[in-house]
Design a protein around this motif. Structure first.
Motif, mmCIF file in Angstrom:
data_model
loop_
_atom_site.group_PDB
_atom_site.id
_atom_site.type_symbol
_atom_site.label_atom_id
_atom_site.label_comp_id
_atom_site.label_asym_id
_atom_site.label_seq_id
_atom_site.Cartn_x
_atom_site.Cartn_y
_atom_site.Cartn_z
ATOM 1 N N ARG A 1 0.835 -1.195 0.000
ATOM 2 C CA ARG A 1 0.000 0.000 0.000
ATOM 3 C C ARG A 1 0.875 1.252 0.000
ATOM 4 N NH1 ARG A 1 -4.509 -1.873 4.425
ATOM 5 N NH2 ARG A 1 -5.371 -3.515 3.108
ATOM 6 N N PRO A 2 0.447 2.279 -0.715
ATOM 7 C CA PRO A 2 1.259 3.507 -0.790
ATOM 8 C C PRO A 2 1.642 4.082 0.566
ATOM 9 C CG PRO A 2 -0.529 3.597 -2.373
ATOM 10 C CD PRO A 2 -0.755 2.373 -1.526
ATOM 11 N N GLN A 3 0.739 4.010 1.545
ATOM 12 C CA GLN A 3 1.040 4.600 2.854
ATOM 13 C C GLN A 3 2.231 3.928 3.534
ATOM 14 O OE1 GLN A 3 -1.943 3.215 2.013
ATOM 15 N NE2 GLN A 3 -2.838 2.098 3.723
ATOM 16 N N ASN A 4 2.553 2.708 3.136
ATOM 17 C CA ASN A 4 3.716 2.024 3.715
ATOM 18 C C ASN A 4 5.035 2.526 3.134
ATOM 19 O OD1 ASN A 4 2.214 0.375 5.432
ATOM 20 N ND2 ASN A 4 1.924 -1.170 3.861
ATOM 21 N N PHE A 5 4.964 3.386 2.130
ATOM 22 C CA PHE A 5 6.169 3.882 1.451
ATOM 23 C C PHE A 5 6.298 5.405 1.550
ATOM 24 C CE2 PHE A 5 5.226 -0.252 -0.219
ATOM 25 C CZ PHE A 5 6.475 -0.846 -0.302
ATOM 26 N N GLU A 6 5.664 6.000 2.553
ATOM 27 C CA GLU A 6 5.679 7.456 2.730
ATOM 28 C C GLU A 6 6.988 7.985 3.311
ATOM 29 O OE1 GLU A 6 3.843 9.818 1.699
ATOM 30 O OE2 GLU A 6 1.899 8.939 1.260
ATOM 31 N N SER A 7 7.711 7.142 4.039
ATOM 32 C CA SER A 7 8.965 7.577 4.673
ATOM 33 C C SER A 7 9.811 6.353 4.983
ATOM 34 C CB SER A 7 8.670 8.337 5.974
ATOM 35 O OG SER A 7 8.112 7.436 6.935
ATOM 36 N N PHE A 8 11.055 6.580 5.335
ATOM 37 C CA PHE A 8 11.915 5.475 5.737
ATOM 38 C C PHE A 8 11.329 4.789 6.966
ATOM 39 C CE2 PHE A 8 14.623 6.867 2.585
ATOM 40 C CZ PHE A 8 15.917 6.361 2.636
ATOM 41 N N ALA A 9 10.773 5.575 7.893
ATOM 42 C CA ALA A 9 10.193 5.001 9.111
ATOM 43 C C ALA A 9 9.010 4.101 8.787
ATOM 44 C CB ALA A 9 9.774 6.112 10.071
ATOM 45 N N SER A 10 8.150 4.516 7.866
ATOM 46 C CA SER A 10 6.994 3.680 7.529
ATOM 47 C C SER A 10 7.427 2.423 6.772
ATOM 48 C CB SER A 10 5.946 4.464 6.729
ATOM 49 O OG SER A 10 6.449 4.877 5.474
#
Length: 75
Positions: free
Chosen positions: A55-64
């Motif tokens: 899902r895109p939200q899992n790739f929003e930042s290094f932390a995610s």
């Protein structure tokens, strides 16, 4: 986080770093970059990433990404 940085380097996106946020929603990376990251992750771990984690939200930042990997790669 170095592992995640290496994934970005491997897909030709060395310009993305761990201080950046909203990678997908701010169009810093696109869907092709996400698919390439998924491919790198699957190659690195020799494991298919389940659909729920793609899902895109899992790739929003290094932390995610790190959080997603911790959940996705535990047995």
């Amino acid at each position: 986080m170095e592992e995640i940085k290496q994934f970005f380097i491997n897909i030709g996106r060395a310009d993305v770093d761990e201080n950046m946020q909203n990678l997908v929603s701010d169009n810093i990376i696109d869907s092709l970059d996400v698919m390439n990251l998924i491919n790198e992750i699957e190659k690195h771990y020799n494991k298919t990433l389940e659909f729920i984690f793609k899902r895109p939200q899992n790739f929003e930042s290094f932390a995610s990404i790190k959080q997603m990997l911790e959940l996705a790669m535990k047995d």
